[in-house]
Enzyme design. Structure first.
Site, short mmCIF file in Angstrom:
data_model
loop_
_atom_site.label_atom_id
_atom_site.label_comp_id
_atom_site.label_asym_id
_atom_site.label_seq_id
_atom_site.Cartn_x
_atom_site.Cartn_y
_atom_site.Cartn_z
N CYS A 85 4.82 -11.18 0.84
CA CYS A 85 4.09 -11.90 1.90
C CYS A 85 3.32 -13.12 1.37
CB CYS A 85 3.18 -10.95 2.66
SG CYS A 85 1.76 -10.32 1.74
N HIS A 110 -2.16 -8.37 3.81
CA HIS A 110 -0.94 -9.01 4.33
C HIS A 110 -1.29 -10.39 4.88
CE1 HIS A 110 3.24 -8.91 5.59
NE2 HIS A 110 2.87 -9.47 6.73
N HIS A 132 6.62 -14.24 8.52
CA HIS A 132 6.07 -13.48 7.40
C HIS A 132 7.18 -12.67 6.74
CE1 HIS A 132 5.42 -9.29 9.39
NE2 HIS A 132 6.31 -9.96 10.09
#
Length: 347
Positions: free
Chosen positions: A262, A310, A322
């Site tokens: 990520c 994240h 993402h």
């Protein structure tokens, strides 16, 4: 003296034997149930698998970001160590040259300066010649003293560099050990998630991971739409990069160009725009200007979960691009699908 005899063991038969066998089997089954071995785990429902897999992925992502941070620090330590060693080598070479010069001065003094001043005066043709020689000797002594002082200073500098290098090497080894610990944690969590997903059918796995044909092919066959306009050229370049990355696989620790985790995706996206972001989510959120959710613009970094584990790149209309986890490639997703933790506008 009487011998001790063991009591005769009575053999079991008939109803007694069957009862004993039943008790033994029941005991074995109970023990197995408590130690969790020797039997297959009960088949979990897709919803239960999803819950467990999501938790494992979140734990793995936390460990991944710690791994990324430790890796960055290890790389910096390794670079610093190399620079310290290079500088120490240069100073050692300079020191050797100074030592050679000092040796030449000592030899010259031995050849001409070992005669007592009274003898030099007696051997000279006159006082003027003696005084001239004395002045030259004084200058030579000053030069020699300066050279000696220089050598001593260089020795101290080299020793300090070696001490710094030893400290940096110790830090590097510590970071490498930390890397191995985090790597073991990540791989353990991902392997556990993989085992759980293997219990499901292909259709169930697609449902659990949220993966469908459109997201699998996005970015490879043009089903990605047109990147939105961002507030500035750098944000636009980052968003365009993210759109081109759609469909790329998730690989923990990866920063592109063919795979990402990520924070690796957001770092690569902004690197393409000439902006160098930190490696980890918890460092990236401290970069730039914090913005509220209601004022998000394409190119903003959006962060999720309490531990800031994240990150995605906001592209407008409540959507982000993402890198989710190993079960899904880089894709478009609503920012509402995870607990929102904050956003940053890269400056």
């Amino acid at each position: 003296m009487a011998a001790h005899r063991k009591p005769r063991q009575r053999s079991l038969s008939g109803h007694t034997a069957r009862t004993a066998a039943t008790i033994a089997l029941a005991g074995a089954a109970t023990a197995t149930a408590f130690d969790g071995t020797g039997h297959a785990d009960p088949r979990l429902s897709p919803a239960e698998v999803k819950s467990k897999v999501d938790a494992l992925y979140r734990e793995a992502e936390v460990a991944t970001e710690k791994y990324n941070g430790a890796k960055e620090k290890a790389e910096n330590a390794e670079k610093s160590l190399g620079e310290l060693r290079d500088e120490a080598a240069r100073k050692t070479e300079k020191l050797n040259a100074a030592r050679e010069g000092l040796g030449s001065l000592a030899a010259a003094q031995y050849r001409s300066g070992g005669i007592a001043p009274s003898v030099q005066l007696a051997l000279s043709s006159g006082p003027d010649q003696y005084l001239e020689r004395a002045a030259l000797a004084d200058r030579a002594d000053s030069r020699r003293a300066a050279t000696v002082a220089g050598v001593q200073k260089q020795l101290q500098e080299i020793e300090q560099l070696r001490t710094e290098a030893d400290t940096t090497l110790a830090h590097l080894k510590s970071r490498q050990a930390e890397l191995n610990r985090h790597k073991k944690t990540v791989t353990g969590k991902l392997d556990a998630a993989k085992r759980l997903l293997s219990q499901l059918t292909g259709e169930q796995r697609a449902e659990v991971t949220g993966e469908d044909r459109a997201s699998r092919t996005a970015g490879r066959d043009g089903v990605s739409g047109t990147p939105p306009k961002a507030a500035d050229a750098r944000a636009s370049a980052a968003v365009s990069y993210a759109y081109k990355a759609l469909g790329s696989p998730y690989v923990w620790g990866a920063t592109g160009p063919d795979a990402f985790d990520c924070s690796g995706l957001t770092q690569a996206a902004y690197r393409s725009a000439g902006v160098e972001l930190p490696r980890t989510t918890y460092a990236q959120i401290a970069t730039g200007e914090r913005v509220p959710r209601s004022q998000l613009q394409p190119g903003d970094l959006v962060f999720f979960y309490q531990g800031i584990s994240h990150v995605g790149l906001y592209v407008g209309n409540g959507q982000m691009i993402h890198a989710p986890n190993p079960s899904a490639p880089v894709r478009l997703a609503p920012i509402s699908q995870m607990p929102f933790a904050g956003a940053t506008r890269v400056s």
